[in-house]
Design a protein around this motif. Structure first.
Motif, PDB file in Angstrom:
ATOM      1  N   PRO A  90       0.880  -0.680  -0.324  1.00  9.26           N
ATOM      2  CA  PRO A  90       0.151  -0.187   0.149  1.00  9.26           C
ATOM      3  C   PRO A  90       0.485   1.457   0.022  1.00  9.26           C
ATOM      4  O   PRO A  90       0.960   2.102   1.402  1.00  9.26           O
ATOM      5  N   LEU A  91       1.637   1.617  -1.225  1.00 13.32           N
ATOM      6  CA  LEU A  91       2.541   2.454  -1.424  1.00 13.32           C
ATOM      7  C   LEU A  91       2.441   2.426  -2.712  1.00 13.32           C
ATOM      8  O   LEU A  91       1.736   1.927  -3.621  1.00 13.32           O
ATOM      9  N   PRO A  92       2.095   4.406  -2.352  1.00 15.49           N
ATOM     10  CA  PRO A  92       2.123   5.391  -4.143  1.00 15.49           C
ATOM     11  C   PRO A  92       3.488   4.630  -5.205  1.00 15.49           C
ATOM     12  O   PRO A  92       4.362   4.203  -4.678  1.00 15.49           O
ATOM     13  N   ASP A  93       3.081   4.558  -6.504  1.00 15.46           N
ATOM     14  CA  ASP A  93       3.706   4.274  -7.410  1.00 15.46           C
ATOM     15  C   ASP A  93       5.716   5.416  -6.941  1.00 15.46           C
ATOM     16  O   ASP A  93       5.048   6.155  -6.934  1.00 15.46           O
ATOM     17  N   GLU A  94       6.424   4.547  -7.448  1.00 13.37           N
ATOM     18  CA  GLU A  94       8.016   5.775  -7.047  1.00 13.37           C
ATOM     19  C   GLU A  94       8.001   6.465  -5.640  1.00 13.37           C
ATOM     20  O   GLU A  94       8.520   7.600  -6.219  1.00 13.37           O
ATOM     21  N   SER A  95       7.273   5.824  -4.899  1.00 22.19           N
ATOM     22  CA  SER A  95       7.005   6.773  -3.376  1.00 22.19           C
ATOM     23  C   SER A  95       8.415   6.453  -2.892  1.00 22.19           C
ATOM     24  O   SER A  95       8.910   7.217  -1.723  1.00 22.19           O
ATOM     25  N   MET A  96       9.501   5.515  -2.889  1.00 21.15           N
ATOM     26  CA  MET A  96      10.512   5.068  -2.346  1.00 21.15           C
ATOM     27  C   MET A  96      12.124   5.093  -2.575  1.00 21.15           C
ATOM     28  O   MET A  96      11.785   4.507  -4.229  1.00 21.15           O
ATOM     29  N   ASP A  97      13.577   5.665  -2.082  1.00 20.87           N
ATOM     30  CA  ASP A  97      14.407   5.218  -3.124  1.00 20.87           C
ATOM     31  C   ASP A  97      15.572   4.321  -2.732  1.00 20.87           C
ATOM     32  O   ASP A  97      16.242   4.066  -3.409  1.00 20.87           O
ATOM     33  N   ARG A  98      14.695   3.077  -1.999  1.00 21.26           N
ATOM     34  CA  ARG A  98      15.786   2.319  -0.877  1.00 21.26           C
ATOM     35  C   ARG A  98      14.718   1.716  -0.116  1.00 21.26           C
ATOM     36  O   ARG A  98      13.257   1.842   0.399  1.00 21.26           O
ATOM     37  N   VAL A  99      14.553   0.520  -1.080  1.00 22.45           N
ATOM     38  CA  VAL A  99      14.234  -0.809   0.166  1.00 22.45           C
ATOM     39  C   VAL A  99      14.650  -1.417  -0.146  1.00 22.45           C
ATOM     40  O   VAL A  99      15.584  -2.226  -0.540  1.00 22.45           O
ATOM     41  N   LEU A 100      14.789  -2.380   1.322  1.00 24.61           N
ATOM     42  CA  LEU A 100      15.305  -3.365   2.294  1.00 24.61           C
ATOM     43  C   LEU A 100      14.440  -4.049   2.379  1.00 24.61           C
ATOM     44  O   LEU A 100      14.233  -4.491   3.305  1.00 24.61           O
ATOM     45  N   LEU A 101      14.926  -5.777   1.852  1.00 22.59           N
ATOM     46  CA  LEU A 101      14.472  -6.772   1.670  1.00 22.59           C
ATOM     47  C   LEU A 101      14.892  -7.710   2.692  1.00 22.59           C
ATOM     48  O   LEU A 101      16.334  -8.159   2.504  1.00 22.59           O
ATOM     49  N   VAL A 102      14.564  -7.480   4.013  1.00 20.16           N
ATOM     50  CA  VAL A 102      14.940  -9.657   5.085  1.00 20.16           C
ATOM     51  C   VAL A 102      14.280  -9.856   5.348  1.00 20.16           C
ATOM     52  O   VAL A 102      12.691  -9.526   6.007  1.00 20.16           O
ATOM     53  N   HIS A 103      15.002 -11.073   5.583  1.00 16.23           N
ATOM     54  CA  HIS A 103      13.761 -11.936   5.840  1.00 16.23           C
ATOM     55  C   HIS A 103      11.774 -11.926   5.622  1.00 16.23           C
ATOM     56  O   HIS A 103      11.129 -12.216   5.837  1.00 16.23           O
ATOM     57  N   GLY A 104      12.303 -12.163   3.613  1.00 14.52           N
ATOM     58  CA  GLY A 104      11.506 -11.511   3.088  1.00 14.52           C
ATOM     59  C   GLY A 104      11.418 -12.560   1.999  1.00 14.52           C
ATOM     60  O   GLY A 104       9.729 -13.255   1.436  1.00 14.52           O
ATOM     61  N   LEU A 105      12.476 -12.488   1.646  1.00 18.22           N
ATOM     62  CA  LEU A 105      12.048 -13.733  -0.284  1.00 18.22           C
ATOM     63  C   LEU A 105      11.714 -15.134   0.091  1.00 18.22           C
ATOM     64  O   LEU A 105      11.233 -15.459  -0.261  1.00 18.22           O
ATOM     65  N   GLU A 106      12.730 -14.895   1.076  1.00 19.67           N
ATOM     66  CA  GLU A 106      13.267 -17.055   1.555  1.00 19.67           C
ATOM     67  C   GLU A 106      11.943 -17.657   1.406  1.00 19.67           C
ATOM     68  O   GLU A 106      11.299 -18.453   1.486  1.00 19.67           O
ATOM     69  N   GLY A 107      10.733 -16.936   1.864  1.00 18.39           N
ATOM     70  CA  GLY A 107       9.851 -16.940   2.690  1.00 18.39           C
ATOM     71  C   GLY A 107       8.415 -16.575   1.882  1.00 18.39           C
ATOM     72  O   GLY A 107       7.479 -17.387   2.329  1.00 18.39           O
ATOM     73  N   SER A 108       8.861 -16.247   1.293  1.00 23.91           N
ATOM     74  CA  SER A 108       7.322 -15.601   0.289  1.00 23.91           C
ATOM     75  C   SER A 108       6.513 -16.761  -0.401  1.00 23.91           C
ATOM     76  O   SER A 108       7.415 -17.589  -0.588  1.00 23.91           O
ATOM     77  N   GLU A 109       5.383 -16.988  -0.647  1.00 20.73           N
ATOM     78  CA  GLU A 109       4.523 -17.876  -1.523  1.00 20.73           C
ATOM     79  C   GLU A 109       4.853 -16.744  -2.886  1.00 20.73           C
ATOM     80  O   GLU A 109       3.606 -17.614  -3.268  1.00 20.73           O
ATOM     81  N   ALA A 110       4.357 -15.910  -2.585  1.00 25.17           N
ATOM     82  CA  ALA A 110       4.100 -15.009  -4.702  1.00 25.17           C
ATOM     83  C   ALA A 110       5.290 -13.727  -3.992  1.00 25.17           C
ATOM     84  O   ALA A 110       5.062 -12.648  -4.050  1.00 25.17           O
ATOM     85  N   VAL A 111       6.179 -14.871  -5.388  1.00 27.32           N
ATOM     86  CA  VAL A 111       7.838 -13.914  -4.980  1.00 27.32           C
ATOM     87  C   VAL A 111       7.689 -12.727  -6.299  1.00 27.32           C
ATOM     88  O   VAL A 111       8.268 -11.856  -7.110  1.00 27.32           O
ATOM     89  N   ARG A 112       7.052 -13.067  -7.116  1.00 25.99           N
ATOM     90  CA  ARG A 112       6.665 -12.956  -8.366  1.00 25.99           C
ATOM     91  C   ARG A 112       6.375 -10.988  -8.170  1.00 25.99           C
ATOM     92  O   ARG A 112       6.842 -10.146  -8.370  1.00 25.99           O
ATOM     93  N   SER A 113       4.944 -11.459  -7.593  1.00 25.76           N
ATOM     94  CA  SER A 113       3.657 -10.718  -7.521  1.00 25.76           C
ATOM     95  C   SER A 113       5.444  -9.230  -6.510  1.00 25.76           C
ATOM     96  O   SER A 113       4.916  -8.257  -6.578  1.00 25.76           O
ATOM     97  N   MET A 114       5.656 -10.427  -5.841  1.00 25.62           N
ATOM     98  CA  MET A 114       6.001  -8.797  -4.706  1.00 25.62           C
ATOM     99  C   MET A 114       7.347  -8.645  -4.827  1.00 25.62           C
ATOM    100  O   MET A 114       7.190  -7.386  -4.375  1.00 25.62           O
ATOM    101  N   MET A 115       7.733  -8.772  -6.586  1.00 18.62           N
ATOM    102  CA  MET A 115       9.214  -8.016  -6.633  1.00 18.62           C
ATOM    103  C   MET A 115       8.846  -7.184  -7.533  1.00 18.62           C
ATOM    104  O   MET A 115       9.041  -6.250  -8.113  1.00 18.62           O
ATOM    105  N   ARG A 116       7.340  -7.671  -8.165  1.00 22.19           N
ATOM    106  CA  ARG A 116       6.857  -6.347  -9.184  1.00 22.19           C
ATOM    107  C   ARG A 116       6.469  -5.790  -8.378  1.00 22.19           C
ATOM    108  O   ARG A 116       6.635  -4.150  -8.789  1.00 22.19           O
TER     109      ARG A 116
END
Length: 252
Positions: A90-116
């Motif tokens: 729930p964030l606007p388009d192009e609203s973040m300059d940095r995204v830190l992904l920790v303990h999120g990728l390895e447990g995700s069941e929707a990796v492609r959707s999350m990355m998009r």
């Protein structure tokens, strides 16, 4: 499958978790030494690594997946965390300059959707930093830590993941060479383990860290030859002489 937020909190409250946080935070600081005036989001369970950005970044928020649960952070002041659907951030388009992904990728069941979704919320020139368990490291084999839950990754797998989701790796780092054992001599010598590991055992780090930028593709112009062919196909054509006579008789 995401690890429960309470288990994550408890891990980082123990000496082994504190050592892991110190070593990984140090490496993150080398990759992003200056975030003044930037908007920073942590996705997964990134709050143990967001504290150094407070007071420096313009905005810092923690996004925690619904399957994991959410904890209030920081302990004092206004809470900066929220529960999200990783496939609909729930964030606007192009609203973040940095995204830190920790303990999120390895447990995700929707990796492609999350990355998009991460791609969508990153501003042009923004950076994504993934901290993922190393498939070859000891930490991915220890289920008592969050780095041993879910799918570990190799560098080639992360590279492929970036390419498939419109990101370009810009920097690679490693961290966490101390064995995942709650034994005081190991924990006290964690700094030495890091130095030796970076010099000799880079393939066997506990985590792989990759910084990536979003790819932005321009629309491909249509070839003039094909466009001209389509225009000719749509242009009006005269009726043959014989058909003109038949057409007048039909009208009369």
């Amino acid at each position: 499958m995401h690890m429960d937020v309470i288990d994550l909190r408890d891990f980082y409250g123990r000496p082994l978790g504190q050592v892991a946080r110190t070593l990984i935070t140090r490496r993150i600081g080398e990759i992003w030494p200056d975030v003044r005036g930037l908007n920073v989001a942590g996705l997964g369970f990134a709050t143990p690594y967001l504290s150094p950005f407070q007071g420096q970044a313009q905005r810092v928020i923690g996004l925690m997946p619904a399957q994991q649960g959410v904890l209030a952070w920081p302990a004092n002041g206004r809470h900066l965390t929220c529960l999200v659907d990783e496939a609909e951030i729930p964030l606007p388009d192009e609203s973040m300059d940095r995204v830190l992904l920790v303990h999120g990728l390895e447990g995700s069941e929707a990796v492609r959707s999350m990355m998009r979704q991460i791609w969508r919320v990153l501003a042009p020139g923004g950076r994504l930093l993934i901290v993922a368990p190393n498939r070859r490291g000891l930490w991915s084999r220890r289920e008592g830590t969050p780095f041993g839950i879910g799918q570990p990754f190799s560098r080639s797998q992360l590279t492929q993941l970036m390419r498939e989701n419109m990101f370009s790796p810009t920097r690679w780092e490693t961290a966490l060479y101390v064995p995942p054992i709650q034994w005081r001599p190991f924990l006290q010598s964690a700094g030495v383990w890091e130095q030796v590991g970076h010099a000799l055992w880079t393939r066997f780090s506990g985590v792989i860290m990759v910084e990536a930028g979003k790819q932005i593709y321009a629309a491909t112009p249509q070839p003039k030859r094909r466009l001209a062919r389509r225009m000719r196909a749509l242009s009006p054509a005269p009726i043959p002489q014989g058909m003109q006579t038949q057409h007048r008789q039909d009208e009369s």
